[in-house]
Motif scaffolding. Structure first.
Motif, mmCIF file in Angstrom:
data_model
loop_
_atom_site.group_PDB
_atom_site.id
_atom_site.type_symbol
_atom_site.label_atom_id
_atom_site.label_comp_id
_atom_site.label_asym_id
_atom_site.label_seq_id
_atom_site.Cartn_x
_atom_site.Cartn_y
_atom_site.Cartn_z
ATOM 1 N N ARG A 53 0.851 -1.185 0.000
ATOM 2 C CA ARG A 53 0.000 0.000 0.000
ATOM 3 C C ARG A 53 0.877 1.221 0.000
ATOM 4 O O ARG A 53 1.906 1.271 0.650
ATOM 5 C CB ARG A 53 -0.878 0.054 1.252
ATOM 6 N N GLY A 54 0.471 2.234 -0.721
ATOM 7 C CA GLY A 54 1.173 3.502 -0.676
ATOM 8 C C GLY A 54 0.517 4.384 0.360
ATOM 9 O O GLY A 54 -0.507 4.974 0.086
ATOM 10 N N ASP A 55 1.056 4.455 1.561
ATOM 11 C CA ASP A 55 0.457 5.264 2.612
ATOM 12 C C ASP A 55 0.924 6.714 2.553
ATOM 13 O O ASP A 55 0.246 7.604 3.026
ATOM 14 C CB ASP A 55 0.787 4.678 3.990
ATOM 15 N N VAL A 56 2.095 6.941 2.003
ATOM 16 C CA VAL A 56 2.622 8.298 1.907
ATOM 17 C C VAL A 56 1.980 8.959 0.708
ATOM 18 O O VAL A 56 2.000 8.407 -0.380
ATOM 19 C CB VAL A 56 4.154 8.276 1.735
ATOM 20 N N GLN A 57 1.407 10.111 0.902
ATOM 21 C CA GLN A 57 0.758 10.778 -0.212
ATOM 22 C C GLN A 57 1.527 12.027 -0.593
ATOM 23 O O GLN A 57 1.129 13.144 -0.292
ATOM 24 C CB GLN A 57 -0.690 11.103 0.129
ATOM 25 N N ASP A 58 2.677 11.823 -1.256
ATOM 26 C CA ASP A 58 3.445 12.962 -1.726
ATOM 27 C C ASP A 58 2.806 13.579 -2.960
ATOM 28 O O ASP A 58 2.616 14.766 -3.036
ATOM 29 C CB ASP A 58 4.880 12.535 -2.058
ATOM 30 N N LEU A 59 2.497 12.747 -3.945
ATOM 31 C CA LEU A 59 1.914 13.232 -5.193
ATOM 32 C C LEU A 59 0.935 12.181 -5.692
ATOM 33 O O LEU A 59 1.311 11.044 -5.953
ATOM 34 C CB LEU A 59 3.024 13.458 -6.230
ATOM 35 N N ILE A 88 7.817 18.812 -11.095
ATOM 36 C CA ILE A 88 7.691 18.367 -9.701
ATOM 37 C C ILE A 88 8.928 17.584 -9.282
ATOM 38 O O ILE A 88 9.467 17.779 -8.191
ATOM 39 C CB ILE A 88 6.407 17.532 -9.522
ATOM 40 N N LEU A 89 9.410 16.696 -10.161
ATOM 41 C CA LEU A 89 10.590 15.893 -9.834
ATOM 42 C C LEU A 89 11.859 16.734 -9.799
ATOM 43 O O LEU A 89 12.796 16.402 -9.071
ATOM 44 C CB LEU A 89 10.744 14.745 -10.831
ATOM 45 N N THR A 90 11.902 17.823 -10.552
ATOM 46 C CA THR A 90 13.048 18.725 -10.485
ATOM 47 C C THR A 90 13.098 19.407 -9.121
ATOM 48 O O THR A 90 14.164 19.540 -8.526
ATOM 49 C CB THR A 90 12.967 19.787 -11.598
ATOM 50 N N GLY A 91 11.953 19.808 -8.618
ATOM 51 C CA GLY A 91 11.886 20.451 -7.308
ATOM 52 C C GLY A 91 12.115 19.493 -6.160
ATOM 53 O O GLY A 91 12.685 19.850 -5.138
ATOM 54 N N ASN A 92 11.631 18.250 -6.300
ATOM 55 C CA ASN A 92 11.759 17.250 -5.237
ATOM 56 C C ASN A 92 11.937 15.875 -5.877
ATOM 57 O O ASN A 92 10.957 15.191 -6.167
ATOM 58 C CB ASN A 92 10.519 17.272 -4.342
ATOM 59 N N PRO A 93 13.184 15.440 -6.094
ATOM 60 C CA PRO A 93 13.399 14.153 -6.770
ATOM 61 C C PRO A 93 12.995 12.940 -5.934
ATOM 62 O O PRO A 93 12.853 11.851 -6.469
ATOM 63 C CB PRO A 93 14.904 14.138 -7.054
ATOM 64 N N GLU A 94 12.790 13.098 -4.649
ATOM 65 C CA GLU A 94 12.422 11.977 -3.778
ATOM 66 C C GLU A 94 10.906 11.796 -3.644
ATOM 67 O O GLU A 94 10.455 10.971 -2.855
ATOM 68 C CB GLU A 94 13.023 12.187 -2.381
ATOM 69 N N VAL A 95 10.118 12.569 -4.387
ATOM 70 C CA VAL A 95 8.664 12.509 -4.257
ATOM 71 C C VAL A 95 8.149 11.137 -4.693
ATOM 72 O O VAL A 95 8.652 10.535 -5.638
ATOM 73 C CB VAL A 95 7.997 13.654 -5.070
ATOM 74 N N LEU A 96 7.176 10.606 -3.965
ATOM 75 C CA LEU A 96 6.545 9.338 -4.297
ATOM 76 C C LEU A 96 5.329 9.632 -5.169
ATOM 77 O O LEU A 96 4.418 10.345 -4.757
ATOM 78 C CB LEU A 96 6.110 8.608 -3.026
ATOM 79 N N ILE A 97 5.329 9.091 -6.379
ATOM 80 C CA ILE A 97 4.228 9.328 -7.316
ATOM 81 C C ILE A 97 3.256 8.169 -7.212
ATOM 82 O O ILE A 97 3.627 7.011 -7.363
ATOM 83 C CB ILE A 97 4.749 9.478 -8.749
ATOM 84 N N GLY A 120 8.450 11.715 -17.928
ATOM 85 C CA GLY A 120 8.677 12.914 -17.129
ATOM 86 C C GLY A 120 9.800 12.752 -16.122
ATOM 87 O O GLY A 120 10.175 13.704 -15.442
ATOM 88 N N GLY A 121 10.344 11.538 -15.995
ATOM 89 C CA GLY A 121 11.487 11.318 -15.115
ATOM 90 C C GLY A 121 11.218 10.438 -13.911
ATOM 91 O O GLY A 121 12.106 10.207 -13.101
#
Length: 137
Positions: A53-59, A88-97, A120-121
């Motif tokens: 499950r993806g519990d972290v809701q970054d994006l 979005i990935l340029t600003g925060n490369p660790e974001v969970l999509i 998009g990367g």
């Protein structure tokens, strides 16, 4: 001579501190609890038997029944998705999509959108589904 016996006084238990503690706990859990943000449009996720499950809701990227796309809570045109993801990935490369497609969306559309996100990367995409046997609400 017989002295009258004193009746034992009943001690009252003060429950004010208990009530204070209960209210402090109530306030703590209300503030510490997470409130799920509303989606830009209604999406009924597909059922899955996976335990991940993806519990972290970054994006969260929503895919509607008709192929409409929303990133978090704002609609995005299909041709601008790759650029938005790249920004979005340029600003925060660790974001969970996380991709949350509607169960009635065409599989080919969802796969095409996943390819645009990868272009998009994004190197990792979590596909959000409802567990098998659960009712989406």
């Amino acid at each position: 001579m017989r002295l009258p016996r004193e009746k034992p006084k009943r001690e009252l238990i003060n429950i004010t501190p208990l009530i204070d503690v209960v209210f402090i706990l109530l306030v703590f859990f209300m503030l510490a609890g997470s409130i799920e943000p509303e989606d830009a449009f209604a999406v009924t996720p597909t059922a899955s038997s996976s335990d991940l499950r993806g519990d972290v809701q970054d994006l969260v990227i929503l895919v509607g029944e008709e192929g409409e796309i929303a990133i978090n809570d704002r609609s995005v045109p299909r041709d601008a998705l790759e650029g938005e993801v790249r920004d979005i990935l340029t600003g925060n490369p660790e974001v969970l999509i996380q991709l949350k497609p509607d169960s009635r969306a065409e599989a080919k559309d969802v796969i095409a959108i996943m390819e645009e996100i990868r272009n998009g990367g994004a190197s990792y995409i979590v596909l959000l589904t409802v567990g098998a046997g659960q009712v989406a609400g």
